[in-house]
Design an enzyme around this catalytic site. Structure first.
Site, PDB file in Angstrom:
ATOM      1  N   HIS A  48      -3.933  18.569   0.392  1.00 18.41           N
ATOM      2  CA  HIS A  48      -4.779  17.586   0.072  1.00 18.41           C
ATOM      3  C   HIS A  48      -5.364  17.974  -1.232  1.00 18.41           C
ATOM      4  CE1 HIS A  48      -6.578  13.769   0.359  1.00 18.41           C
ATOM      5  NE2 HIS A  48      -6.375  13.538   1.721  1.00 18.41           N
ATOM      6  N   ASP A  82      -2.617  14.175   7.003  1.00 19.23           N
ATOM      7  CA  ASP A  82      -2.197  13.011   6.600  1.00 19.23           C
ATOM      8  C   ASP A  82      -0.972  13.193   5.623  1.00 19.23           C
ATOM      9  OD1 ASP A  82      -2.045  10.512   5.996  1.00 19.23           O
ATOM     10  OD2 ASP A  82      -3.652  10.414   4.479  1.00 19.23           O
ATOM     11  N   ASN A 102      -3.405  -1.562   7.604  1.00 21.68           N
ATOM     12  CA  ASN A 102      -4.716  -1.979   7.425  1.00 21.68           C
ATOM     13  C   ASN A 102      -4.632  -3.588   7.290  1.00 21.68           C
ATOM     14  OD1 ASN A 102      -6.003   0.375   6.762  1.00 21.68           O
ATOM     15  ND2 ASN A 102      -4.939   0.621   4.694  1.00 21.68           N
ATOM     16  N   ARG A 109      -2.181   3.557  16.980  1.00 22.65           N
ATOM     17  CA  ARG A 109      -2.218   4.679  15.810  1.00 22.65           C
ATOM     18  C   ARG A 109      -3.072   5.731  16.528  1.00 22.65           C
ATOM     19  NH1 ARG A 109      -2.823   3.782  10.615  1.00 22.65           N
ATOM     20  NH2 ARG A 109      -0.726   5.171   9.952  1.00 22.65           N
ATOM     21  N   LYS A 145      -4.235  -0.048  14.109  1.00 18.66           N
ATOM     22  CA  LYS A 145      -4.916   0.854  13.526  1.00 18.66           C
ATOM     23  C   LYS A 145      -6.361   0.367  13.843  1.00 18.66           C
ATOM     24  CE  LYS A 145      -6.144   2.932   8.890  1.00 18.66           C
ATOM     25  NZ  LYS A 145      -5.635   2.864   7.698  1.00 18.66           N
ATOM     26  N   GLU A 179       3.764   9.246  -0.998  1.00 13.11           N
ATOM     27  CA  GLU A 179       2.412   8.897  -1.450  1.00 13.11           C
ATOM     28  C   GLU A 179       1.793  10.392  -1.678  1.00 13.11           C
ATOM     29  OE1 GLU A 179      -0.529   7.860   2.018  1.00 13.11           O
ATOM     30  OE2 GLU A 179      -2.108   8.219   0.650  1.00 13.11           O
ATOM     31  N   ARG A 207     -11.370  17.575  10.357  1.00 13.09           N
ATOM     32  CA  ARG A 207     -10.683  16.525  10.500  1.00 13.09           C
ATOM     33  C   ARG A 207      -9.198  16.560  11.537  1.00 13.09           C
ATOM     34  NH1 ARG A 207      -8.586  12.679   5.397  1.00 13.09           N
ATOM     35  NH2 ARG A 207      -6.756  11.711   6.494  1.00 13.09           N
ATOM     36  N   GLU A 215       1.018  -1.242   0.095  1.00 14.87           N
ATOM     37  CA  GLU A 215      -0.100   0.052   0.203  1.00 14.87           C
ATOM     38  C   GLU A 215       1.102   1.134  -0.164  1.00 14.87           C
ATOM     39  OE1 GLU A 215      -3.354  -0.409   2.299  1.00 14.87           O
ATOM     40  OE2 GLU A 215      -3.735   1.796   2.407  1.00 14.87           O
ATOM     41  N   GLU A 226     -10.498   4.344   8.852  1.00 13.59           N
ATOM     42  CA  GLU A 226     -10.815   3.953   7.715  1.00 13.59           C
ATOM     43  C   GLU A 226     -11.339   2.709   7.275  1.00 13.59           C
ATOM     44  OE1 GLU A 226      -7.002   5.076   5.915  1.00 13.59           O
ATOM     45  OE2 GLU A 226      -7.689   7.292   5.535  1.00 13.59           O
ATOM     46  N   GLU A 279       4.900   9.586  13.680  1.00 14.99           N
ATOM     47  CA  GLU A 279       5.051   8.450  12.534  1.00 14.99           C
ATOM     48  C   GLU A 279       5.155   9.211  11.368  1.00 14.99           C
ATOM     49  OE1 GLU A 279       1.363   6.191  12.169  1.00 14.99           O
ATOM     50  OE2 GLU A 279       1.789   5.864  10.030  1.00 14.99           O
ATOM     51  N   LYS A 320       0.830  10.809  13.651  1.00 16.52           N
ATOM     52  CA  LYS A 320       1.599  11.404  12.538  1.00 16.52           C
ATOM     53  C   LYS A 320       2.225  12.815  12.512  1.00 16.52           C
ATOM     54  CE  LYS A 320      -1.226   8.703   9.053  1.00 16.52           C
ATOM     55  NZ  LYS A 320      -1.801   8.449   7.814  1.00 16.52           N
TER      56      LYS A 320
HETATM   57  C1  GCV Z   1      -2.706   2.440   5.551  1.00 18.81           C
HETATM   58  C2  GCV Z   1      -3.627   7.554   4.365  1.00 18.81           C
HETATM   59  C3  GCV Z   1      -3.118   6.254   3.305  1.00 18.81           C
HETATM   60  C4  GCV Z   1      -3.654   5.127   3.293  1.00 18.81           C
HETATM   61  C5  GCV Z   1      -3.095   4.529   4.703  1.00 18.81           C
HETATM   62  C6  GCV Z   1      -3.695   5.720   5.815  1.00 18.81           C
HETATM   63  C7  GCV Z   1      -3.074   5.188   7.211  1.00 18.81           C
HETATM   64  O1  GCV Z   1      -4.882   7.596   4.394  1.00 18.81           O
HETATM   65  O2  GCV Z   1      -4.152   6.891   1.922  1.00 18.81           O
HETATM   66  O3  GCV Z   1      -3.311   3.910   2.328  1.00 18.81           O
HETATM   67  O4  GCV Z   1      -3.444   3.228   5.088  1.00 18.81           O
HETATM   68  O5  GCV Z   1      -3.067   6.918   5.564  1.00 18.81           O
HETATM   69  O6  GCV Z   1      -2.026   6.000   7.485  1.00 18.81           O
HETATM   70  O7  GCV Z   1      -3.512   4.282   7.841  1.00 18.81           O
END
Ligand code: GCV
Length: 721
Positions: free
Chosen positions: A546, A390, A235, A349, A312, A418, A361, A192, A316, A412, A385
């Site tokens: 974003h 993000d 995930n 997390r 996590k 990304e 958010r 991912e 999401e 983190e 984070k």
């Molecule tokens: C692992 C963002 C990314 C997701 C990631 C998420 C996270 O939303 O797009 O791919 O998922 O962060 O940190 O959990």
């Protein structure tokens, strides 16, 4: 051609190849595989200074770690000094490098440094140039074998970067305890947000076959002090915790152990249901707690130095304690109780955001977790984070830093790019991370920086750590872009010492990876050190964030508004309208700014004092608002985009000037990536400005090039990577 001719030709070609090998004319491919551990011969004029200091390697003992030290030192020194350096059983000449612990080496035991070494801990080390048994020597030592390994890499780095080694007296220990690479790797081999090929772990052939590459991965990590690897995506798939996969994980752990790397696994909160057949995963259900305790016992039986679980939860779509109306503390502490007897940790997390109506958010993680300060168990760390949204190209620091003094927070970072041009764009992330570490939270007055929160010194925390989402994969050069290797390197160096300067990290890496040519080092370091500001300029200047295309996040799509959640859409973040641009997070808007300490809050909330780099993050600003430069916000915005494009063009020229200094293969591969980066920077400038112009209704200022396509064309198709 007759048979005779063919075999004759083969013979001649064979002879020619053999001759080339013998003459040394065939060198290794410069494909980037060796990372910064290249160990090619130093410039001729430098070698003599080291040859007298390093003539042999004296290491007693035969543990897996000491064997790794021996082979690294022998290979490293032989390569760098261009002559074979041998191991010796005793110290019988000048120039021995003596490595080990007081327990493994009688020579080192005889120095009686036990107290100093105990203070440095099992990962810390001393390196001293001295006279030993009437011979000049360099001693590299620690109370732990891993400390000796880290010291060995440190000494090699000194040589690789042409530092003097004749009067060494170095004492080092890591500032943070857990220094972990997080791999978002799936069991099917996909990664991912990975842009460098497939996963490094080949689950199909494990545990029988362990790729040699895993040893090289471990060496690279150990060379910068990384001591943990999270193997699977947060995930998570519960199968990672099944007996079948734990055996595979144990094989990886066995390979990493000599290099001091502990493995961690992402734990899917519903695993008791998925694997154990229970009806619930409610953390307060005794059967659930027992299931996790047994699972922990099973794991530690196979992997005695297992690091712990990363979770996590309720984010999401992932399951978690909120699914059962329990709190995050209930969930984390239940898992912590299962791991505590084995000294494992739970890394929970903080990337949690709800979709309540009208929520922001940027305040969600704070609101979800800050009220629980002081309630997490002693072996829980909260992984936060760097910023509140993000991993955007630039974010202000996350307001949880400095707001949970009784909780162990670990940052983190995202090493994989990304939102920063995947493995196509050159961006040196140390600059961005420095900005986060140096941010002042004011929690204990001026100077309460994020780095002091993180290293435990501000609140006297026992357990500290940091995680970086890895950018590695099966690509031959590991990271897709040769310069992305620098971000892996920088993450490790900053995890060891969050106060290190980015320039130092960049220069070390360039010397080790590319060249010792002083002019070239200066040029490359400048490119690296300017690159973060440049990518912010052409992607999201002045606090924008974003704006990326939905889903894959490559390239611009500020118009995007079709994601199922409002906070996955760029329009949610930039809020462009006829009046202006930006997200009002002050008291007249979402008031997310109130989550910061009063000193920070007041500075960010006031339009006059808010740093312009965060302006549109915190304020909805009129298009004609006068910036510090005297220009209008619209003009300034447009000029930032143009500046970003100009920077890439300049970087391409600078790189072109390095022809002949850098080997052809890497020179050409980087040049090609820079060409893509220029194409993308133009695309970003044009697409974003054309779109915002539909609201601003103002012309582009002088100095900004006219767009190359129409807005409709940019909307029709995303940038390709
Ligand atoms: C692992 C963002 C990314 C997701 C990631 C998420 C996270 O939303 O797009 O791919 O998922 O962060 O940190 O959990």
């Amino acid at each position: 051609m007759t048979v005779h001719n063919r075999s004759c030709r083969r013979f001649v070609v064979g002879l020619a190849v053999a001759a080339l090998f013998l003459s040394g004319a065939i060198t290794r491919a410069e494909d980037g595989y060796r990372l910064w551990l290249r160990y090619d011969s130093l410039p001729k004029e430098m070698i003599d200074a080291y040859r007298t200091r390093v003539t042999s390697v004296v290491i007693s003992g035969n543990s897996a770690t000491l064997n790794a030290v021996r082979s690294e030192l022998v290979d490293g020194c032989s390569g760098l000094l261009g002559s074979s350096i041998q191991t010796a059983a005793t110290l019988d000449r000048n120039g021995a490098v003596v490595v080990g612990t007081p327990a493994s080496s009688p020579l080192i035991a005889g120095l009686h440094w036990d107290r100093q070494l105990a203070d440095l801990g099992p990962e810390g080390f001393r390196i001293v140039s001295l006279e030993l048994n009437h011979h000049s020597a360099i001693v590299v030592t620690s109370i732990g074998e891993i400390g000796s390994l880290y010291g060995t890499f440190y000494l090699l780095r000194l040589i690789q970067t042409l530092q003097p080694i004749s009067h060494l007296d170095v004492s080092e220990k890591p500032h943070l305890q857990l220094r972990i690479l997080d791999h978002w790797d799936n069991l099917d081999g996909s990664v991912e947000r990975g842009y460098a090929g497939k996963s490094l772990w080949d689950w199909k052939t494990l545990p029988e076959r362990v790729d040699r590459r895993l040893t090289d991965y471990a060496r690279a990590n150990a060379s910068v002090g990384i001591n943990g690897s999270l193997l699977n995506n947060v995930n998570a798939n519960s199968q990672s915790l099944s007996a079948e996969y734990l055996i595979k994980t144990a094989a990886i752990a066995d390979t990493f152990r000599p290099y001091g790397i502990h493995v961690y696994l992402s734990a899917r909160f519903s695993a008791p249901i998925d694997l154990g057949g229970l009806k619930t995963a409610d953390p307060l259900d005794p059967e659930v707690a027992t299931w996790w305790k047994k699972k922990a016992d099973e794991i530690y039986h196979l992997i005695p130095d297992f690091g712990g679980f990363v979770v996590k939860a309720n984010s999401e779509g992932q399951p978690g304690p909120r699914t059962y109306n329990r709190s995050h503390v209930d969930g984390a502490n239940m898992l912590a109780a299962a791991l505590a007897p084995h000294k494992g940790v739970v890394i929970w997390r903080a990337f949690i955001y709800d979709a309540k109506p009208d929520y922001d958010r940027a305040a969600a993680a704070y609101d979800n977790l800050q009220p629980f300060d002081g309630e997490f168990a002693a072996n829980v760390l909260l992984q936060v984070k760097n910023g509140p949204i993000d991993f955007q190209p630039r974010e202000p620091f996350h307001p949880l830093f400095g707001a949970m003094p009784k909780t162990q927070l670990m940052p983190e970072f995202q090493i994989t790019q990304e939102y920063l041009g995947f493995s196509n764009h050159l961006v040196f992330l140390a600059q961005m991370w420095r900005e986060v570490f140096d941010s002042d939270t004011y929690d204990r007055g001026v100077g309460s920086t994020v780095s002091k929160v993180v290293d435990g010194s501000l609140y006297a925390h026992r357990l500290t750590g940091i995680a970086g989402v890895a950018n590695t994969g099966s690509d031959r050069n590991w990271t897709g872009h040769h310069f992305a290797q620098a971000n892996w390197y920088a993450f490790g160096r900053l995890a060891w010492n969050p106060d290190l300067a980015s320039r130092r990290i960049a220069e070390e890496w360039i010397n080790m990876t590319f060249t010792h040519n002083a002019k070239a080092v200066t040029v490359i370091a400048r490119i690296m050190l300017e690159s973060h500001e440049a990518i912010v300029d052409y992607m999201t200047p002045l606090g924008l964030h974003h704006l990326m295309w939905g889903g894959h996040h490559y390239g611009p799509a500020p118009w995007w508004d079709t994601e199922p959640r409002p906070d996955w859409n760029p329009v949610y973040y930039h809020r462009a309208d006829e009046l202006g641009l930006g997200f009002d997070r002050t008291a007249t808007g979402s008031n997310a700014v109130s989550r910061y300490h009063v000193e920070v809050r007041d500075r960010f909330a006031n339009l006059d004092t808010c740093p312009e780099k965060y302006l549109l993050w915190f304020h909805h600003v009129p298009w004609d608002y006068r910036m510090h430069s005297g220009r209008t916000m619209w003009d300034e915005l447009a000029l930032h985009y143009q500046r970003g494009v100009d920077w890439v063009r300049g970087a391409r020229k600078d790189w072109d000037g390095l022809a002949g200094v850098i080997d052809n293969q890497r020179y050409n591969e980087v040049a090609q990536k820079l060409a893509i980066q220029e194409r993308d920077a133009i695309w970003w400038r044009d697409a974003v400005l054309l779109y915002f112009q539909t609201f601003a209704k103002r012309p582009l200022p002088a100095g900004v090039a006219p767009p190359q396509k129409t807005l409709a064309e940019y909307k029709a198709k995303s940038l390709a990577w």
